[in-house]
Design an enzyme around this catalytic site. Structure first.
Site, short mmCIF file in Angstrom:
data_model
loop_
_atom_site.label_atom_id
_atom_site.label_comp_id
_atom_site.label_asym_id
_atom_site.label_seq_id
_atom_site.Cartn_x
_atom_site.Cartn_y
_atom_site.Cartn_z
N ARG A 47 42.92 31.99 40.16
CA ARG A 47 43.35 33.38 40.02
C ARG A 47 42.15 34.19 39.55
NH1 ARG A 47 41.43 33.55 35.65
NH2 ARG A 47 42.34 35.59 35.39
N GLY A 48 42.37 35.52 39.45
CA GLY A 48 41.23 36.39 39.14
C GLY A 48 40.69 36.92 40.46
N ALA A 49 40.54 38.24 40.55
CA ALA A 49 40.25 38.87 41.85
C ALA A 49 39.08 38.25 42.63
CB ALA A 49 40.06 40.37 41.64
N GLN A 199 46.92 34.46 30.27
CA GLN A 199 45.53 34.23 30.69
C GLN A 199 44.56 34.39 29.52
OE1 GLN A 199 47.71 36.07 32.42
NE2 GLN A 199 47.34 36.00 34.61
N ASP A 240 41.33 44.62 39.49
CA ASP A 240 41.80 44.01 40.74
C ASP A 240 41.66 44.95 41.92
OD1 ASP A 240 43.29 42.42 38.52
OD2 ASP A 240 43.32 41.20 40.35
N ASN A 250 44.63 46.55 36.93
CA ASN A 250 44.21 45.30 36.29
C ASN A 250 45.46 44.68 35.69
OD1 ASN A 250 42.07 43.45 35.55
ND2 ASN A 250 42.42 44.08 33.46
N LYS A 251 45.29 43.56 35.07
CA LYS A 251 46.41 42.79 34.51
C LYS A 251 47.36 43.66 33.70
CE LYS A 251 47.32 39.47 35.13
NZ LYS A 251 48.35 39.21 36.18
O1 MRU Z 1 47.04 37.46 37.84
P1 MRU Z 1 45.59 37.16 37.67
O2 MRU Z 1 45.32 36.14 36.61
O3 MRU Z 1 44.91 36.84 38.98
O4 MRU Z 1 44.98 38.53 37.16
C1 MRU Z 1 43.62 38.60 36.85
C2 MRU Z 1 43.19 39.90 36.32
O5 MRU Z 1 43.95 40.83 36.20
C3 MRU Z 1 41.73 40.07 36.05
O6 MRU Z 1 41.50 40.89 34.97
C4 MRU Z 1 41.07 40.66 37.29
O7 MRU Z 1 41.41 39.93 38.42
C5 MRU Z 1 39.62 40.73 37.18
S1 MRU Z 1 38.91 39.11 37.26
C6 MRU Z 1 37.23 39.23 37.15
#
Ligand code: MRU
Length: 358
Positions: A47-49, A199, A240, A250-251
Protein backbone atom coordinates in the site's frame (compact mmCIF):
# COMPACT_ATOMS: atom_id res chain seq x y z
CA UNK A 1 20.02 3.66 8.27
CA UNK A 2 17.60 0.75 7.73
CA UNK A 3 15.35 1.07 4.68
CA UNK A 4 12.46 -1.40 4.36
CA UNK A 5 12.02 -3.13 0.98
CA UNK A 6 8.30 -3.52 0.26
CA UNK A 7 8.73 -4.84 -3.28
CA UNK A 8 11.45 -6.38 -5.45
CA UNK A 9 11.58 -7.73 -8.98
CA UNK A 10 13.46 -11.03 -8.84
CA UNK A 11 14.07 -13.91 -11.25
CA UNK A 12 11.51 -15.92 -9.26
CA UNK A 13 8.75 -13.31 -9.46
CA UNK A 14 7.64 -10.16 -7.66
CA UNK A 15 8.53 -10.40 -3.98
CA UNK A 16 6.42 -8.34 -1.59
CA UNK A 17 6.74 -7.82 2.15
CA UNK A 18 3.28 -8.50 3.60
CA UNK A 19 2.43 -5.19 5.28
CA UNK A 20 -0.73 -6.66 6.81
CA UNK A 21 1.43 -8.75 9.12
CA UNK A 22 3.72 -5.97 10.34
CA UNK A 23 4.97 -5.32 12.93
CA UNK A 24 4.42 -8.81 14.35
CA UNK A 25 5.92 -10.78 11.47
CA UNK A 26 8.16 -10.04 8.48
CA UNK A 27 6.73 -12.36 5.84
CA UNK A 28 7.24 -12.09 2.08
CA UNK A 29 5.24 -13.55 -0.80
CA UNK A 30 6.51 -14.23 -4.31
CA UNK A 31 3.97 -13.61 -7.07
CA UNK A 32 4.21 -14.93 -10.61
CA UNK A 33 0.67 -14.11 -11.77
CA UNK A 34 -0.55 -10.54 -12.36
CA UNK A 35 -3.92 -11.43 -10.84
CA UNK A 36 -2.16 -12.24 -7.57
CA UNK A 37 -0.47 -8.83 -7.70
CA UNK A 38 -3.86 -7.15 -8.24
CA UNK A 39 -5.20 -8.99 -5.24
CA UNK A 40 -2.17 -8.04 -3.14
CA UNK A 41 -2.79 -4.36 -3.93
CA UNK A 42 -6.51 -4.61 -3.15
CA UNK A 43 -5.91 -6.47 0.10
CA UNK A 44 -3.11 -4.13 1.27
CA UNK A 45 -0.18 -6.55 1.18
CA UNK A 46 1.38 -3.51 -0.45
CA UNK A 47 0.00 0.00 0.00
CA UNK A 48 1.04 3.63 -0.23
CA UNK A 49 0.57 5.53 -3.49
CA UNK A 50 4.03 5.22 -5.12
CA UNK A 51 4.47 1.58 -4.02
CA UNK A 52 1.06 0.75 -5.51
CA UNK A 53 2.30 2.27 -8.79
CA UNK A 54 5.47 0.17 -8.72
CA UNK A 55 3.41 -2.95 -7.93
CA UNK A 56 1.00 -2.24 -10.80
CA UNK A 57 3.89 -1.79 -13.24
CA UNK A 58 5.49 -5.04 -12.06
CA UNK A 59 2.08 -6.74 -12.27
CA UNK A 60 1.80 -5.71 -15.93
CA UNK A 61 5.35 -6.91 -16.57
CA UNK A 62 4.55 -10.28 -14.96
CA UNK A 63 1.35 -10.64 -17.00
CA UNK A 64 3.18 -9.96 -20.25
CA UNK A 65 6.20 -12.10 -19.32
CA UNK A 66 4.05 -15.17 -18.66
CA UNK A 67 1.71 -14.67 -21.59
CA UNK A 68 1.45 -17.50 -24.10
CA UNK A 69 0.53 -15.11 -26.92
CA UNK A 70 2.21 -16.03 -30.20
CA UNK A 71 1.87 -12.68 -31.96
CA UNK A 72 2.02 -8.99 -31.10
CA UNK A 73 -1.72 -8.63 -31.83
CA UNK A 74 -2.57 -11.49 -29.50
CA UNK A 75 -0.33 -10.00 -26.81
CA UNK A 76 -1.91 -6.56 -27.29
CA UNK A 77 -5.36 -7.99 -26.47
CA UNK A 78 -4.04 -9.72 -23.37
CA UNK A 79 -2.13 -6.59 -22.35
CA UNK A 80 -5.33 -4.52 -22.33
CA UNK A 81 -7.01 -7.10 -20.10
CA UNK A 82 -4.03 -7.14 -17.69
CA UNK A 83 -4.08 -3.34 -17.36
CA UNK A 84 -7.82 -3.36 -16.76
CA UNK A 85 -7.57 -5.86 -13.90
CA UNK A 86 -4.79 -3.84 -12.21
CA UNK A 87 -6.65 -0.53 -12.72
CA UNK A 88 -9.60 -1.85 -10.73
CA UNK A 89 -7.67 -2.45 -7.53
CA UNK A 90 -7.67 0.90 -5.69
CA UNK A 91 -9.25 4.11 -7.02
CA UNK A 92 -7.72 7.07 -5.16
CA UNK A 93 -3.94 6.89 -5.60
CA UNK A 94 -3.27 8.33 -9.04
CA UNK A 95 0.22 6.80 -9.11
CA UNK A 96 -1.45 3.49 -9.97
CA UNK A 97 -2.93 4.96 -13.16
CA UNK A 98 0.24 6.91 -13.89
CA UNK A 99 2.26 3.66 -13.79
CA UNK A 100 -0.25 1.86 -16.02
CA UNK A 101 -0.08 4.73 -18.53
CA UNK A 102 3.73 4.46 -18.55
CA UNK A 103 3.49 0.73 -19.28
CA UNK A 104 0.89 1.35 -22.02
CA UNK A 105 3.10 3.99 -23.63
CA UNK A 106 6.08 1.62 -23.58
CA UNK A 107 4.01 -1.18 -25.10
CA UNK A 108 2.82 1.13 -27.87
CA UNK A 109 6.37 2.34 -28.52
CA UNK A 110 8.00 -1.07 -28.69
CA UNK A 111 5.20 -2.68 -30.72
CA UNK A 112 5.02 0.20 -33.23
CA UNK A 113 8.07 -1.07 -35.06
CA UNK A 114 8.04 -4.74 -36.08
CA UNK A 115 8.96 -6.53 -32.84
CA UNK A 116 8.70 -10.12 -31.74
CA UNK A 117 6.82 -11.01 -28.59
CA UNK A 118 10.04 -11.77 -26.75
CA UNK A 119 11.36 -8.26 -27.34
CA UNK A 120 8.13 -6.71 -26.03
CA UNK A 121 8.32 -8.85 -22.90
CA UNK A 122 11.89 -7.74 -22.21
CA UNK A 123 11.02 -4.10 -22.79
CA UNK A 124 8.09 -4.18 -20.35
CA UNK A 125 10.06 -5.92 -17.61
CA UNK A 126 12.79 -3.31 -18.04
CA UNK A 127 10.21 -0.49 -17.89
CA UNK A 128 8.72 -1.77 -14.61
CA UNK A 129 12.20 -2.00 -13.07
CA UNK A 130 13.00 1.47 -14.35
CA UNK A 131 9.85 2.86 -12.68
CA UNK A 132 11.01 1.35 -9.40
CA UNK A 133 14.45 2.92 -9.84
CA UNK A 134 12.91 6.28 -10.61
CA UNK A 135 10.80 6.13 -7.45
CA UNK A 136 13.96 5.67 -5.41
CA UNK A 137 15.66 8.68 -7.05
CA UNK A 138 12.46 10.71 -6.69
CA UNK A 139 12.25 10.08 -2.95
CA UNK A 140 15.86 11.19 -2.44
CA UNK A 141 15.19 14.44 -4.30
CA UNK A 142 11.95 15.11 -2.39
CA UNK A 143 13.88 14.49 0.81
CA UNK A 144 16.54 17.05 -0.11
CA UNK A 145 14.00 19.76 -0.96
CA UNK A 146 11.83 19.08 2.07
CA UNK A 147 14.62 18.76 4.64
CA UNK A 148 15.27 22.51 4.38
CA UNK A 149 11.84 23.14 5.90
CA UNK A 150 12.38 20.92 8.93
CA UNK A 151 13.37 22.47 12.27
CA UNK A 152 17.01 22.30 13.46
CA UNK A 153 15.83 20.72 16.68
CA UNK A 154 12.19 19.91 17.32
CA UNK A 155 9.10 17.77 16.93
CA UNK A 156 7.43 17.00 13.62
CA UNK A 157 4.14 15.19 13.09
CA UNK A 158 3.18 12.89 10.23
CA UNK A 159 0.11 10.82 9.35
CA UNK A 160 -0.35 7.27 8.06
CA UNK A 161 2.80 5.77 6.55
CA UNK A 162 4.60 7.69 3.81
CA UNK A 163 7.88 5.90 4.34
CA UNK A 164 9.93 3.29 2.50
CA UNK A 165 7.07 0.82 2.88
CA UNK A 166 4.82 3.17 0.92
CA UNK A 167 7.18 3.97 -1.96
CA UNK A 168 9.93 1.41 -2.51
CA UNK A 169 12.50 4.19 -1.96
CA UNK A 170 13.26 6.04 1.28
CA UNK A 171 9.71 7.39 1.50
CA UNK A 172 8.21 10.79 0.80
CA UNK A 173 7.22 12.36 4.15
CA UNK A 174 9.51 10.01 6.07
CA UNK A 175 12.17 10.54 3.41
CA UNK A 176 12.14 14.26 4.25
CA UNK A 177 12.55 13.42 7.93
CA UNK A 178 15.30 10.90 7.20
CA UNK A 179 17.33 13.31 5.04
CA UNK A 180 16.90 16.10 7.62
CA UNK A 181 18.27 13.80 10.32
CA UNK A 182 21.17 12.72 8.09
CA UNK A 183 21.95 16.42 7.66
CA UNK A 184 22.28 16.70 11.43
CA UNK A 185 18.86 18.03 12.42
CA UNK A 186 17.51 16.67 15.66
CA UNK A 187 13.96 15.57 14.97
CA UNK A 188 11.48 13.72 17.11
CA UNK A 189 8.48 12.34 15.22
CA UNK A 190 4.93 12.33 16.56
CA UNK A 191 3.10 9.43 14.93
CA UNK A 192 -0.72 9.32 15.05
CA UNK A 193 -1.82 5.68 14.98
CA UNK A 194 -4.07 6.30 11.92
CA UNK A 195 -7.27 4.40 12.59
CA UNK A 196 -8.79 2.26 11.28
CA UNK A 197 -5.98 0.47 9.45
CA UNK A 198 -3.28 1.64 11.87
CA UNK A 199 -0.62 2.46 9.28
CA UNK A 200 0.88 4.87 11.82
CA UNK A 201 1.03 2.44 14.74
CA UNK A 202 1.91 -0.66 12.76
CA UNK A 203 4.06 0.64 9.92
CA UNK A 204 5.46 4.13 10.60
CA UNK A 205 6.31 3.29 14.21
CA UNK A 206 8.02 0.08 13.01
CA UNK A 207 9.91 1.80 10.22
CA UNK A 208 11.14 4.72 12.34
CA UNK A 209 12.08 2.44 15.21
CA UNK A 210 14.05 0.14 12.88
CA UNK A 211 15.76 3.20 11.41
CA UNK A 212 16.72 4.51 14.84
CA UNK A 213 14.62 7.67 14.45
CA UNK A 214 13.12 8.89 17.74
CA UNK A 215 9.33 8.83 17.83
CA UNK A 216 6.32 8.97 20.07
CA UNK A 217 3.17 7.10 19.06
CA UNK A 218 -0.08 8.92 19.82
CA UNK A 219 -3.73 8.08 19.21
CA UNK A 220 -5.56 10.07 16.55
CA UNK A 221 -7.62 11.98 19.08
CA UNK A 222 -4.45 13.38 20.70
CA UNK A 223 -3.48 15.36 17.59
CA UNK A 224 -5.22 18.60 18.64
CA UNK A 225 -3.78 18.43 22.13
CA UNK A 226 -0.21 18.11 20.86
CA UNK A 227 -0.58 20.78 18.17
CA UNK A 228 -1.93 23.21 20.77
CA UNK A 229 1.05 22.55 23.05
CA UNK A 230 3.28 24.76 20.90
CA UNK A 231 5.87 21.99 20.79
CA UNK A 232 5.25 20.78 17.22
CA UNK A 233 7.30 22.71 14.66
CA UNK A 234 5.95 21.18 11.45
CA UNK A 235 3.73 18.49 9.94
CA UNK A 236 4.69 16.52 6.85
CA UNK A 237 2.50 13.90 5.18
CA UNK A 238 2.35 12.12 1.83
CA UNK A 239 -0.41 12.38 -0.77
CA UNK A 240 -2.47 10.06 -2.94
CA UNK A 241 -3.73 12.60 -5.47
CA UNK A 242 -3.19 16.34 -5.87
CA UNK A 243 -5.75 18.24 -7.95
CA UNK A 244 -4.84 21.18 -10.21
CA UNK A 245 -5.64 23.75 -7.50
CA UNK A 246 -3.52 21.93 -4.88
CA UNK A 247 -6.37 20.23 -2.98
CA UNK A 248 -4.79 17.00 -1.75
CA UNK A 249 -6.22 13.57 -0.98
CA UNK A 250 -4.34 11.63 1.67
CA UNK A 251 -5.15 9.10 4.36
CA UNK A 252 -8.36 9.71 6.29
CA UNK A 253 -7.62 12.05 9.21
CA UNK A 254 -5.18 14.25 7.31
CA UNK A 255 -7.77 17.00 6.77
CA UNK A 256 -8.47 17.44 10.47
CA UNK A 257 -4.74 17.56 11.20
CA UNK A 258 -4.30 20.32 8.57
CA UNK A 259 -7.16 22.38 9.98
CA UNK A 260 -5.83 22.03 13.53
CA UNK A 261 -2.37 22.95 12.25
CA UNK A 262 -3.67 26.22 10.81
CA UNK A 263 -5.53 27.02 14.04
CA UNK A 264 -2.29 26.52 15.96
CA UNK A 265 0.10 28.17 13.48
CA UNK A 266 1.97 24.96 12.68
CA UNK A 267 3.06 24.69 9.01
CA UNK A 268 1.46 21.75 7.21
CA UNK A 269 3.52 20.30 4.32
CA UNK A 270 2.89 17.63 1.71
CA UNK A 271 5.75 15.53 0.29
CA UNK A 272 4.84 13.80 -2.97
CA UNK A 273 6.17 12.97 -6.42
CA UNK A 274 4.93 14.85 -9.49
CA UNK A 275 3.26 11.59 -10.57
CA UNK A 276 0.78 12.27 -7.74
CA UNK A 277 -0.48 15.41 -9.52
CA UNK A 278 -3.76 15.02 -11.35
CA UNK A 279 -3.99 18.25 -13.30
CA UNK A 280 -6.92 16.87 -15.29
CA UNK A 281 -9.23 17.62 -12.36
CA UNK A 282 -9.78 21.20 -11.16
CA UNK A 283 -10.15 20.52 -7.43
CA UNK A 284 -10.48 17.98 -4.66
CA UNK A 285 -14.23 17.47 -5.18
CA UNK A 286 -13.33 15.43 -8.26
CA UNK A 287 -11.05 12.98 -6.44
CA UNK A 288 -12.60 9.51 -6.12
CA UNK A 289 -12.50 8.43 -2.49
CA UNK A 290 -12.09 4.73 -1.86
CA UNK A 291 -14.67 3.24 0.49
CA UNK A 292 -13.22 0.22 2.23
CA UNK A 293 -14.94 -2.56 4.15
CA UNK A 294 -16.87 -1.59 7.29
CA UNK A 295 -15.28 -4.60 8.99
CA UNK A 296 -11.97 -2.68 9.05
CA UNK A 297 -13.71 -0.28 11.47
CA UNK A 298 -15.75 -2.76 13.49
CA UNK A 299 -12.83 -5.17 13.85
CA UNK A 300 -9.22 -4.75 14.91
CA UNK A 301 -6.86 -7.41 13.54
CA UNK A 302 -9.84 -9.73 13.16
CA UNK A 303 -11.22 -9.09 16.67
CA UNK A 304 -14.66 -7.46 16.87
CA UNK A 305 -14.51 -4.19 18.84
CA UNK A 306 -18.01 -2.85 18.05
CA UNK A 307 -21.50 -4.35 17.92
CA UNK A 308 -22.87 -5.45 14.57
CA UNK A 309 -23.84 -1.92 13.43
CA UNK A 310 -23.31 0.01 10.20
CA UNK A 311 -19.83 1.53 9.97
CA UNK A 312 -18.29 3.84 7.35
CA UNK A 313 -14.76 3.65 6.05
CA UNK A 314 -13.76 6.35 3.57
CA UNK A 315 -10.05 5.53 3.26
CA UNK A 316 -8.99 9.09 2.31
CA UNK A 317 -10.02 12.69 2.83
CA UNK A 318 -9.22 15.87 0.95
CA UNK A 319 -7.28 18.75 2.46
CA UNK A 320 -8.11 22.05 0.74
CA UNK A 321 -5.09 23.82 -0.75
CA UNK A 322 -5.46 26.80 1.62
CA UNK A 323 -4.23 24.66 4.52
CA UNK A 324 -1.06 23.54 2.72
CA UNK A 325 2.05 25.67 3.34
CA UNK A 326 4.10 23.94 0.61
CA UNK A 327 4.33 20.76 -1.45
CA UNK A 328 7.78 19.15 -1.70
CA UNK A 329 8.36 17.32 -4.99
CA UNK A 330 11.41 15.88 -6.73
CA UNK A 331 11.49 18.92 -9.02
CA UNK A 332 11.26 21.58 -6.34
CA UNK A 333 8.82 23.12 -3.89
CA UNK A 334 5.31 24.26 -4.82
CA UNK A 335 3.99 27.21 -2.83
CA UNK A 336 0.85 29.36 -3.04
CA UNK A 337 -0.65 30.07 -5.49
CA UNK A 338 -0.45 26.30 -5.93
CA UNK A 339 -2.30 26.17 -9.28
CA UNK A 340 0.50 28.05 -11.01
CA UNK A 341 3.27 26.39 -9.05
CA UNK A 342 2.02 22.83 -9.72
CA UNK A 343 1.56 23.52 -13.42
CA UNK A 344 5.09 24.80 -13.78
CA UNK A 345 6.61 21.85 -11.86
CA UNK A 346 4.60 19.40 -13.98
CA UNK A 347 6.01 20.88 -17.17
CA UNK A 348 9.63 20.54 -16.02
CA UNK A 349 11.84 17.70 -17.18
CA UNK A 350 11.70 14.49 -15.12
CA UNK A 351 14.74 13.66 -13.01
CA UNK A 352 17.10 11.09 -14.46
CA UNK A 353 18.34 7.91 -12.78
CA UNK A 354 21.35 5.67 -13.08
CA UNK A 355 21.18 2.51 -15.15
CA UNK A 356 21.51 -0.14 -12.45
CA UNK A 357 18.48 -2.35 -11.94
CA UNK A 358 16.11 -2.07 -8.97
O1 MRU B 1 -4.44 3.17 2.29
P1 MRU B 1 -2.97 3.39 2.14
O2 MRU B 1 -2.17 2.80 3.26
O3 MRU B 1 -2.47 2.97 0.77
O4 MRU B 1 -2.80 4.96 2.23
C1 MRU B 1 -1.53 5.51 2.17
C2 MRU B 1 -1.50 6.97 2.33
O5 MRU B 1 -2.50 7.63 2.48
C3 MRU B 1 -0.16 7.64 2.19
O6 MRU B 1 -0.05 8.74 3.02
C4 MRU B 1 0.01 8.07 0.74
O7 MRU B 1 -0.25 7.01 -0.12
C5 MRU B 1 1.33 8.61 0.46
S1 MRU B 1 2.55 7.32 0.49
C6 MRU B 1 4.06 7.96 0.15
Amino acid sequence: MYVAQPIQWTEHGVVMLDQRRLPAEEITHTYTDYREVARAIREMVIRGAPAIGVAAAMGVALGVLHSTAKSTDELRLEFAQICEVLAKTRPTAVDLFWALERMKARFAEVSAAPADVQKIKQALVAEARQIHLEKKATDEAIGRFGAEFMPRDGQVMTQCNAGALATGGIGTALGVIRVAIEQGRKLHVLVPETRPYLQGARLTAWELHRGGIPLTLITDNMVGHFLKSGKVSAIVTGADRIAANGDTANKIGTYQIAVLAKENNVPFYIAAPVSTFDLSIPDGDHIPIEERAASEVTHLQGVRIAPDVPAAHPAFDVTPARYIAAIFTERGVARAPLTQSLRSLASEKAISTGTTSA
